[in-house]
Design an enzyme around this catalytic site. Structure first.
Site, PDB file in Angstrom:
ATOM      1  N   LYS A  65      37.556  49.185  32.812  1.00  0.00           N
ATOM      2  CA  LYS A  65      38.688  49.285  31.875  1.00  0.00           C
ATOM      3  C   LYS A  65      38.300  49.018  30.914  1.00  0.00           C
ATOM      4  O   LYS A  65      38.940  50.087  30.556  1.00  0.00           O
ATOM      5  CB  LYS A  65      39.907  48.617  31.638  1.00  0.00           C
ATOM      6  N   ARG A 103      28.462  40.112  33.193  1.00  0.00           N
ATOM      7  CA  ARG A 103      28.910  40.966  31.650  1.00  0.00           C
ATOM      8  C   ARG A 103      28.315  40.049  30.325  1.00  0.00           C
ATOM      9  O   ARG A 103      28.430  39.243  30.296  1.00  0.00           O
ATOM     10  CB  ARG A 103      29.891  40.966  31.936  1.00  0.00           C
ATOM     11  N   ARG A 132      32.347  35.575  28.347  1.00  0.00           N
ATOM     12  CA  ARG A 132      33.751  35.515  28.831  1.00  0.00           C
ATOM     13  C   ARG A 132      34.000  33.917  29.300  1.00  0.00           C
ATOM     14  O   ARG A 132      33.229  34.156  30.869  1.00  0.00           O
ATOM     15  CB  ARG A 132      34.163  36.479  28.906  1.00  0.00           C
ATOM     16  N   ARG A 157      41.259  35.848  39.611  1.00  0.00           N
ATOM     17  CA  ARG A 157      41.582  36.772  38.588  1.00  0.00           C
ATOM     18  C   ARG A 157      41.792  38.201  39.194  1.00  0.00           C
ATOM     19  O   ARG A 157      42.487  38.792  39.547  1.00  0.00           O
ATOM     20  CB  ARG A 157      40.947  37.005  37.576  1.00  0.00           C
TER      21      ARG A 157
HETATM   22  P1  AP5 Z   1      34.825  46.168  32.455  1.00  0.00           P
HETATM   23  O1  AP5 Z   1      34.309  47.078  31.056  1.00  0.00           O
HETATM   24  O2  AP5 Z   1      34.513  45.142  31.120  1.00  0.00           O
HETATM   25  O3  AP5 Z   1      35.784  46.010  32.969  1.00  0.00           O
HETATM   26  P2  AP5 Z   1      36.916  45.384  33.074  1.00  0.00           P
HETATM   27  O4  AP5 Z   1      38.013  45.859  33.986  1.00  0.00           O
HETATM   28  O5  AP5 Z   1      37.477  46.202  31.357  1.00  0.00           O
HETATM   29  O6  AP5 Z   1      37.296  43.679  33.420  1.00  0.00           O
HETATM   30  P3  AP5 Z   1      38.022  42.638  32.809  1.00  0.00           P
HETATM   31  O7  AP5 Z   1      37.335  41.170  33.354  1.00  0.00           O
HETATM   32  O8  AP5 Z   1      37.745  42.406  30.745  1.00  0.00           O
HETATM   33  O9  AP5 Z   1      39.229  42.897  33.117  1.00  0.00           O
HETATM   34  P4  AP5 Z   1      40.100  42.002  33.208  1.00  0.00           P
HETATM   35  O10 AP5 Z   1      41.453  42.798  33.547  1.00  0.00           O
HETATM   36  O11 AP5 Z   1      39.916  40.953  34.230  1.00  0.00           O
HETATM   37  O12 AP5 Z   1      40.706  41.376  31.425  1.00  0.00           O
HETATM   38  P5  AP5 Z   1      41.402  41.190  30.426  1.00  0.00           P
HETATM   39  O13 AP5 Z   1      40.479  41.740  29.092  1.00  0.00           O
HETATM   40  O14 AP5 Z   1      42.380  42.277  30.637  1.00  0.00           O
HETATM   41  O15 AP5 Z   1      33.283  45.928  32.733  1.00  0.00           O
HETATM   42  C1  AP5 Z   1      33.416  44.317  33.752  1.00  0.00           C
HETATM   43  C2  AP5 Z   1      30.986  44.948  33.405  1.00  0.00           C
HETATM   44  O16 AP5 Z   1      30.919  45.541  34.619  1.00  0.00           O
HETATM   45  C3  AP5 Z   1      30.917  44.846  32.110  1.00  0.00           C
HETATM   46  O17 AP5 Z   1      29.801  44.054  31.769  1.00  0.00           O
HETATM   47  C4  AP5 Z   1      30.006  46.238  32.139  1.00  0.00           C
HETATM   48  O18 AP5 Z   1      29.071  46.710  31.966  1.00  0.00           O
HETATM   49  C5  AP5 Z   1      30.379  46.475  33.331  1.00  0.00           C
HETATM   50  N1  AP5 Z   1      30.073  48.499  34.273  1.00  0.00           N
HETATM   51  C6  AP5 Z   1      31.531  49.163  33.690  1.00  0.00           C
HETATM   52  N2  AP5 Z   1      31.481  49.910  34.698  1.00  0.00           N
HETATM   53  C7  AP5 Z   1      30.041  50.508  35.006  1.00  0.00           C
HETATM   54  C8  AP5 Z   1      29.686  51.153  36.295  1.00  0.00           C
HETATM   55  N3  AP5 Z   1      30.198  52.169  36.180  1.00  0.00           N
HETATM   56  N4  AP5 Z   1      28.389  50.228  36.803  1.00  0.00           N
HETATM   57  C9  AP5 Z   1      27.882  48.877  37.103  1.00  0.00           C
HETATM   58  N5  AP5 Z   1      28.875  48.081  35.540  1.00  0.00           N
HETATM   59  C10 AP5 Z   1      29.725  48.771  34.984  1.00  0.00           C
HETATM   60  O19 AP5 Z   1      42.096  39.611  30.857  1.00  0.00           O
HETATM   61  C11 AP5 Z   1      41.889  38.524  30.348  1.00  0.00           C
HETATM   62  C12 AP5 Z   1      42.715  37.766  30.984  1.00  0.00           C
HETATM   63  O20 AP5 Z   1      43.923  37.623  29.374  1.00  0.00           O
HETATM   64  C13 AP5 Z   1      43.570  37.682  32.272  1.00  0.00           C
HETATM   65  O21 AP5 Z   1      42.680  37.020  33.351  1.00  0.00           O
HETATM   66  C14 AP5 Z   1      45.000  37.092  31.370  1.00  0.00           C
HETATM   67  O22 AP5 Z   1      45.308  35.843  31.477  1.00  0.00           O
HETATM   68  C15 AP5 Z   1      45.026  37.444  30.382  1.00  0.00           C
HETATM   69  N6  AP5 Z   1      46.099  38.530  30.125  1.00  0.00           N
HETATM   70  C16 AP5 Z   1      45.096  39.971  29.559  1.00  0.00           C
HETATM   71  N7  AP5 Z   1      45.984  40.679  29.881  1.00  0.00           N
HETATM   72  C17 AP5 Z   1      47.518  40.140  30.461  1.00  0.00           C
HETATM   73  C18 AP5 Z   1      48.503  40.715  30.406  1.00  0.00           C
HETATM   74  N8  AP5 Z   1      49.342  42.106  30.280  1.00  0.00           N
HETATM   75  N9  AP5 Z   1      49.600  39.953  30.812  1.00  0.00           N
HETATM   76  C19 AP5 Z   1      49.285  38.536  30.880  1.00  0.00           C
HETATM   77  N10 AP5 Z   1      48.030  37.604  30.182  1.00  0.00           N
HETATM   78  C20 AP5 Z   1      47.222  39.052  30.477  1.00  0.00           C
END
Ligand code: AP5
Length: 223
Positions: free
Chosen positions: A13, A124, A157, A168
């Site tokens: 994402k 990552r 992270r 997660r």
């Molecule tokens: P990346 O692009 O970082 O993936 P992502 O989907 O953004 O992963 P996140 O871990 O950030 O998602 P998340 O939903 O768990 O975390 P968030 O920060 O929202 O890609 C991942 C890796 O893959 C990278 O190394 C990249 O280079 C690689 N990659 C990408 N595309 C690729 C491809 N095509 N092929 C190979 N490799 C690839 O949330 C974190 C925490 O915050 C949550 O757990 C929760 O505690 C809290 N939180 C956030 N939002 C909320 C909410 N709305 N409500 C409540 N709690 C929340």
């Protein structure tokens, strides 16, 4: 245009959201980034969120609502935005509807297998400066542990530990996946295969967004 990107942790994402932001000039609003910034700043809200994030659990809706409201009120979000990681459950869908009465035109779920996600997240690295995302198979830095864009150091992270990744993924299946039916019923839902090179995944997303923009343009022309 209002876009929502959702998908399991590590589905890409953030990576795809950055590319959409660059191509379409839409601000990317990532609740994960906003929360991590609040944790780093040591705000009261960040202190409440920190422990939950380290455990891989969702932060309380009230905290997220406050952050999203503040961000969507900024002038750059007036004509559109891309939401990354919000809404994350059905109550946050309602919160979004109360914050912005204009409906999202496109909601995209990025689909990647759990096995691939575990591999991606363990490799990552994120830039401590500009928050650019790196990883083997994704965008790789030219110099190890240094950001190509700003030279900042790259870090892992704290929620990318195997036991937290498992939690997660569980939370995603139990809570976030339920927003799929809601947006499907609104006829704005699209499923994208998130495997393969980053550019290929982006091409699939661009096809959907250009299709939606075309429809929007045609609608305006008819009006
Ligand atoms: P990346 O692009 O970082 O993936 P992502 O989907 O953004 O992963 P996140 O871990 O950030 O998602 P998340 O939903 O768990 O975390 P968030 O920060 O929202 O890609 C991942 C890796 O893959 C990278 O190394 C990249 O280079 C690689 N990659 C990408 N595309 C690729 C491809 N095509 N092929 C190979 N490799 C690839 O949330 C974190 C925490 O915050 C949550 O757990 C929760 O505690 C809290 N939180 C956030 N939002 C909320 C909410 N709305 N409500 C409540 N709690 C929340």
């Amino acid at each position: 245009m209002r876009i929502i990107l959702f998908g399991p942790p590590g589905s890409g994402k953030g990576t795809q959201g950055d590319l959409v932001e660059q191509k379409y000039g839409l601000p990317k609003v990532s609740t994960g980034d906003l929360l991590r910034q609040a944790v780093r700043d040591g705000t009261p809200l960040g202190r409440r969120a920190d422990a939950l994030m380290r455990q891989g659990r969702l932060v309380n809706d009230e905290i997220v609502e406050e952050l999203v409201r503040e961000r969507l009120e900024k002038p750059d979000c007036r004509t559109g935005y891309l939401l990354d990681g919000f809404p994350r459950n059905l109550s946050q869908v309602k919160i979004l509807e109360s914050l912005d009465r204009a409906r999202p035109e496109v909601v995209i779920e990025i689909d990647v297998s759990s096995a691939e996600i575990i591999g991606r997240l363990s490799r990552r690295r994120t830039c401590s400066g500009c928050k650019a995302i790196y990883g083997l198979g994704g965008r790789e830095p030219r110099v190890e542990d240094r950001c190509d864009a700003c030279g900042g150091s790259l870090f892992q992270r704290p929620d990318d530990k195997p036991e937290v990744i498992a939690e997660r993924l569980r939370v995603y299946q139990e809570e976030t996946a339920r927003i799929r039916e809601h947006y499907h019923a609104k006829k704005v839902y699209h499923l994208v295969n998130g495997s393969g090179p980053v550019e290929d995944v982006f091409g699939r997303i661009v096809a959907i967004l250009d299709g939606a923009l075309g429809e929007k343009g045609a609608g305006k022309a008819l009006a």
